[in-house]
Design a protein around this motif. Sequence first.
Motif, short mmCIF file in Angstrom:
data_model
loop_
_atom_site.label_atom_id
_atom_site.label_comp_id
_atom_site.label_asym_id
_atom_site.label_seq_id
_atom_site.Cartn_x
_atom_site.Cartn_y
_atom_site.Cartn_z
N VAL A 137 65.76 63.04 41.40
CA VAL A 137 66.11 63.20 39.98
C VAL A 137 66.98 62.05 39.51
O VAL A 137 66.84 61.56 38.39
CB VAL A 137 66.84 64.54 39.76
CG1 VAL A 137 67.32 64.66 38.34
CG2 VAL A 137 65.94 65.69 40.11
N ARG B 198 66.61 57.13 31.11
CA ARG B 198 67.84 57.68 31.66
C ARG B 198 68.69 56.54 32.18
O ARG B 198 68.27 55.79 33.06
CB ARG B 198 67.52 58.63 32.82
CG ARG B 198 67.04 59.98 32.40
CD ARG B 198 66.69 60.80 33.61
NE ARG B 198 67.85 61.27 34.33
CZ ARG B 198 68.21 60.89 35.56
NH1 ARG B 198 67.51 60.00 36.20
NH2 ARG B 198 69.28 61.39 36.13
N GLN C 45 70.96 56.59 34.15
CA GLN C 45 71.37 56.71 35.54
C GLN C 45 70.36 56.07 36.50
O GLN C 45 70.63 55.93 37.68
CB GLN C 45 71.52 58.18 35.95
CG GLN C 45 72.57 58.95 35.20
CD GLN C 45 71.96 59.79 34.11
OE1 GLN C 45 71.10 59.32 33.37
NE2 GLN C 45 72.41 61.02 33.98
N GLU D 262 74.24 72.70 33.99
CA GLU D 262 73.27 71.87 33.25
C GLU D 262 73.98 70.90 32.34
O GLU D 262 73.49 69.81 32.06
CB GLU D 262 72.38 72.80 32.42
CG GLU D 262 71.02 72.25 32.13
CD GLU D 262 70.19 73.27 31.40
OE1 GLU D 262 69.33 73.88 32.04
OE2 GLU D 262 70.44 73.49 30.21
N THR E 28 76.47 64.17 35.43
CA THR E 28 76.25 63.75 36.82
C THR E 28 75.17 62.68 36.83
O THR E 28 74.50 62.45 35.83
CB THR E 28 75.74 64.90 37.70
OG1 THR E 28 74.55 65.41 37.09
CG2 THR E 28 76.76 65.98 37.84
N LEU E 29 74.98 62.07 38.00
CA LEU E 29 73.93 61.08 38.12
C LEU E 29 72.55 61.70 38.06
O LEU E 29 71.57 61.02 37.80
CB LEU E 29 74.08 60.31 39.45
CG LEU E 29 75.09 59.17 39.45
CD1 LEU E 29 75.11 58.51 40.82
CD2 LEU E 29 74.71 58.13 38.42
N TRP E 30 72.45 63.03 38.35
CA TRP E 30 71.14 63.64 38.34
C TRP E 30 70.92 64.49 37.11
O TRP E 30 69.94 65.20 37.00
CB TRP E 30 70.90 64.46 39.60
CG TRP E 30 71.86 65.58 39.81
CD1 TRP E 30 71.78 66.85 39.33
CD2 TRP E 30 73.09 65.51 40.55
NE1 TRP E 30 72.87 67.59 39.73
CE2 TRP E 30 73.69 66.78 40.49
CE3 TRP E 30 73.73 64.51 41.28
CZ2 TRP E 30 74.90 67.06 41.10
CZ3 TRP E 30 74.93 64.80 41.90
CH2 TRP E 30 75.50 66.07 41.80
N ALA E 31 71.83 64.41 36.15
CA ALA E 31 71.64 65.19 34.92
C ALA E 31 70.62 64.50 34.02
O ALA E 31 70.14 63.41 34.33
CB ALA E 31 72.97 65.33 34.21
N ALA E 32 70.33 65.13 32.90
CA ALA E 32 69.42 64.52 31.93
C ALA E 32 70.05 63.25 31.38
O ALA E 32 71.25 63.03 31.50
CB ALA E 32 69.16 65.52 30.80
N GLY E 33 69.23 62.42 30.77
CA GLY E 33 69.72 61.14 30.28
C GLY E 33 70.93 61.25 29.37
O GLY E 33 71.83 60.41 29.40
N ASN F 141 73.30 63.27 29.60
CA ASN F 141 74.50 63.69 30.33
C ASN F 141 74.87 62.72 31.43
O ASN F 141 75.30 63.11 32.50
CB ASN F 141 74.27 65.08 30.94
CG ASN F 141 74.39 66.15 29.89
OD1 ASN F 141 75.05 65.97 28.89
ND2 ASN F 141 73.74 67.27 30.14
N ALA F 142 74.69 61.46 31.18
CA ALA F 142 75.07 60.49 32.19
C ALA F 142 76.58 60.48 32.32
O ALA F 142 77.30 60.80 31.39
CB ALA F 142 74.56 59.12 31.79
#
Lengths: 304, 449, 190
Positions: free
Chosen positions: A147, B145, B147, C146, C150-155, C157-158
Amino acid sequence: MRKNQIKQSARRKFFKTFITGSIGAVAGKELYSTGTTNDANGPDEKITALSSDGKLIKVLKSQVEHMHHAPVTPSEARKGIPGKKFVLIVDLGKCRNARKCIEGCEKHHHLTPDRPFIKVLKMKDNPRSSYYWMPKKCFQCDNPPCVKVCPVGATYKRTDNIVLIDNNRCIGCRFCMAACPYSARVFNWGEPQPAEGYDKPYSPETSVPSKVGTVEKCDFCPDVLRENKLPPCITSCPNGVLYFGDANDDAVTNGEETVRLSELLREKAAYRYMEDLGTEPNVYYLPPVDRLFPFKDTNAESNT
Amino acid sequence: MTDIITKIEKIDLPDKDRANIEDDLLRHIAGPSRKYKIWIGVLVFIIAVGAFAYVRQLKYGLIVTAMRDYTSWGIYISNFVFFVAVSLVGSLVSSILKLSHATWATPLNRISEIIAVSAIMSAAIIIIIDMGRPDRFFNVFLYGRLQSPIIWDVIVIGTYLVISFLLLFISLLPDIGLCRDRLVELPGWQKKMYRTLAFNWQDKPEQFEIVKKISGILGIMVIPVAFAIHTITSWLFATTWRPGWDSTNLGPYFVSGAFMVGASCIIIAMYFIQKYLRLQEYITDKHFDNMGKLLVLLSLVYLYFNINEYLGPLFRMVGVEGEHITELFAGKYAPMYWLVQVGGLILPITLLIFKPFRKPFPIMIVSFLVLVGAWLKRFLIVIPSLQHPYLPIQDVDESYMHYIPTWEEWAITLGSFAGALLIISVLIKLFPVLPIWEIKNEKKLIKAT
Amino acid sequence: MKTIKSNIYQRAKILVSIAFLMFQFSNAVSQDKKAIIDLQFKEKNDQKFITGTAYDFENDSIGAPIEGIDLFFYVQRTFSLLPIGDRFSTTDENGEVTVEFPADLPGDTEGNIQLIVKIEDADDYADTSATKELRWGIPTILDDSESKRTLWAAGANAPISLMILTNSLIVIVWGIIFYIFFKIYQISKV
């Protein structure tokens, strides 16, 4: 005379059908009742639902309209099933490489054998230990490397622990495949076989129909979970290897027995595969001690 | 073609030296020679074959390649890394050498910028070709994204493309003005092109002032961006858990390799340009000599990072990392690996220490060795690591265990090379390949300082 | 001859069928008596107990308590019933059996659980069950991870540090690039 005979034969016919029919009905009822002793739900079955003010409440199933005939839309699928945290436990002591889980999964997702969501691997921990069979699917990690690297957010982590893929958005860059340390993902390199007899629209929760040039993996079957039913791999296993449940319930079941999750993990020394990679998987393995069957390196047919 | 020369000679110029320089460096812009047409024809043919292969790929999916579930990245990605590496040449010569006042390298500025621009464009195209769903290309911008390392790569490649293009353009500007003024016997479209692109260049001191200023800013800015572009590309690998990729050394390893292959590209370009455009007076033996010494220096730096990259895993021999490095050093990939390290790195260093090898022809051959070695090295970086995941590869088709690219992949890869060469060839034909105004400036023939 | 034989044969068939049917009927009638389960709840010293009592249930009236019958205690979970208590909870002479409810079982957000007590596959009794809603579970706290960055959240929520860093670099570099575009434009105006 002839009239009497006709009446007689008609009477006889009537009695015959009536009696055989009744016997059939009674016999059928007996068979039916013996077949469902494992009926998992009580008469006034309740299911968990999210109330309008955001609380989890239990309501009578009969009172809740079954909304999930059609699979959930891709934008809806980004939200998890509320209040759930799905986990999978694999009891390595029971796995015999029957591969019925793979069959059940293939059928449910309309897959071909070259794109397995589940792989059953022959593993050996060190030169002196024995071989064992390890079913492996996506670990639905809490710190998912796949992810993190997806450039378009086609794969995402939900609140119910499931990592899902939206194949309407996937651009096929395969960075997630490179990033997953467990080789959990498969790619549709060519045009996938059409899903026979399946006419519902695409949903990330079903992963059906497959699309060329996109990536797929085990998704814990959220479409089935929404109806409080177990995924087909769990129910297909003839040896009760896979236990599935909601960690918020603290209970997991393999279709036959239900146990407390916390007790199972504690007493059977559960571990997660390659724990120190830090991906925080949601699949636990129970070490293959006290095996039910000795290891046989044969193919599936003789292993059920 | 002779018309142009006569026209120039008819113009009364006060300074014969200046006229000569301009003659020499503008001569090739005249109508395409036969050799040139054949060259372009060959390139277009290779591109056409590549395009046909890509159409097949669009129709059937990536299954026409040899990539499968384990080797999920193949020569498209290694080619991409290679082109990004070559594109760093722009910053090497235009900026680093210029900033360190290596005036001997002035004639090479234009070539290096042209190579940089065409390489980065090829890199962008090859990465789109690698996508499973290129029809969803715009998802990258709609749903990007921040990230994801791929998004960082997209941003930095886009930025570097613009900066390299600006560097090329701004140093070209005075020469476009010259072309507009002096080249009169050319097709109308070409003259119009010079007029438009010249931005009303009038050789005025204020304009030179601006050009100098912009060049200075760009020259400084391109260096961190160039380092960033290749380091971020290395993070596409270093952020994963693959043996050979999971290395903190990957950034410097990639960047030093990029400078080395960039230098070799310039040498090859220098050779062909001075040979076919008869510019031996401007690209002299001394230039080859200096570039040879530079190449040795860059190769030594790259050798240092190579040793760092392999010593750790070799010493530890941990699990799949140990299997991977055994395969490189003594297994399936050993012949390719040692060919690359010895033939593409050690041998060039050894040979180029000796002056006779720094003559134009020998050094061009050595640079070719470096170039081929560099391409194969990128192959060795991308593919073997994917064949050693943590979990054993079982129950798959035999073909999954090996990766031998299909003809479609080769056709597309060669097509990308042909595409880059085509861009270079066209730019060289349309514009002076050596920076005339900078050379004149060197010889104090114009007041540009 | 033939007709007599076939007649006898047919009659025998009918007799056997009727006998079988009556046997089944009598089974259905006499084999499984009806029972009813009554549930009592007690809390003592932070421990929770459920006492289930089984009674005969004839003609809608509660009869005598049943001794020696197994009562199965379950808590309804998402996919199945979780058994609680001992493997076999058999009623004593008063028809009662007491089971301790686990103190750490999660319920819904308010701590509600659904308790189901069954009589299953008993020798003389039909299957029956009793259900009760209790607030004996531990309330579950809903997760709102949600919306965490975090690094794995949606864009969207970076992590903040990443957004600040990348955006400032982009703004600085592209700002300079636009300045250069402006300067080139200036060249044409000189």
